[in-house]
Write an enzyme that holds these catalytic residues in place. Structure first.
Site, PDB file in Angstrom:
ATOM      1  N   HIS A  67       0.833  -1.204   0.000  1.00 35.76           N
ATOM      2  CA  HIS A  67       0.000   0.000   0.000  1.00 35.76           C
ATOM      3  C   HIS A  67       0.867   1.254   0.000  1.00 35.76           C
ATOM      4  CE1 HIS A  67      -3.164  -2.809   0.812  1.00 35.76           C
ATOM      5  NE2 HIS A  67      -4.015  -1.844   0.543  1.00 35.76           N
TER       6      HIS A  67
ATOM      7  N   GLN B   9      -7.752   8.350  -2.701  1.00 34.02           N
ATOM      8  CA  GLN B   9      -7.071   9.475  -2.061  1.00 34.02           C
ATOM      9  C   GLN B   9      -7.695  10.800  -2.491  1.00 34.02           C
ATOM     10  OE1 GLN B   9      -2.840   9.502  -1.508  1.00 34.02           O
ATOM     11  NE2 GLN B   9      -2.701   7.275  -1.448  1.00 34.02           N
TER      12      GLN B   9
ATOM     13  N   PHE C  17       1.109   3.334   7.004  1.00 31.73           N
ATOM     14  CA  PHE C  17      -0.210   3.513   7.601  1.00 31.73           C
ATOM     15  C   PHE C  17      -1.258   3.166   6.546  1.00 31.73           C
ATOM     16  CE2 PHE C  17      -3.920   6.290   8.271  1.00 31.73           C
ATOM     17  CZ  PHE C  17      -4.267   5.934   9.565  1.00 31.73           C
TER      18      PHE C  17
ATOM     19  N   VAL D  96     -10.018   5.071   3.323  1.00 31.73           N
ATOM     20  CA  VAL D  96     -10.256   6.513   3.375  1.00 31.73           C
ATOM     21  C   VAL D  96     -11.663   6.921   2.939  1.00 31.73           C
ATOM     22  CG1 VAL D  96      -7.814   7.074   3.103  1.00 31.73           C
ATOM     23  CG2 VAL D  96      -9.284   6.962   1.082  1.00 31.73           C
TER      24      VAL D  96
END
Length: 171
Positions: free
Chosen positions: A70, A91, A122, A126
């Site tokens: 990722h 994103q 991390f 999202v």
């Protein structure tokens, strides 16, 4: 773009199945490859569950490889334009492409702290989150232990996979 349905996926040969689902788990076509044997799928839930079962049965090294596949949020891949199509859209949907210089510096600092602490990027689903919620989540999760973060990343990857499956199958 060809419409993908559960029926066409269930009827596909292994190569066709993997080709259609290769991007569901970031740079990890081994997951749909192993889930293929569980066909036919009665529902998207069943397909998702089969793929999560493959992930659950994977070695810790494979799981770590998946997490490390990722990209960092608003990181170097985003700046270079090398994110996958799915990651770019996710994103962008969270407003990470609209960060001010100060916000971008904060997020990159948090990403670096997180990677240094845990040894992997991390990961968070999202969708539905703002860039502010994402940055706050990184800060909060920095206080956790590595084993907990490892599990959390895998849970978030499962959520990302479900969002991507729903988009692919127009659920």
């Amino acid at each position: 773009m060809t419409t993908t349905t559960l029926e066409t996926l269930s009827a596909a040969d292994r190569d066709g199945f993997v080709a259609r689902l290769a991007d569901i788990f970031e740079h990890s076509p081994w997951i749909p490859e192993r889930a293929w044997a569980a066909r036919p799928f009665a529902s998207v839930d069943a397909l998702h569950a089969a793929m999560l079962a493959v992930l659950d049965a994977a070695s810790d090294e494979e799981k770590l490889g998946l997490i490390r596949a990722h990209p960092e949020l608003a990181g170097k891949e985003a700046a270079a334009g090398t994110l996958t199509t799915a990651s770019t859209g996710e994103q962008r949907g969270a407003g990470l492409d609209q960060c001010s210089a100060e916000e971008l510096a904060r997020l990159r600092r948090l990403n670096a702290q997180y990677r240094e602490r845990f040894g992997f990027p991390f990961v968070i689903a999202v969708k539905g989150l703002s860039r502010y919620q994402i940055m706050d989540a990184v800060e909060a999760r920095l206080a956790r232990d590595r084993a907990g973060e490892f599990r959390t990343c895998l849970t978030e990857i499962g959520k990302i996979a479900r969002f991507r499956l729903d988009a692919l199958l127009a659920v």
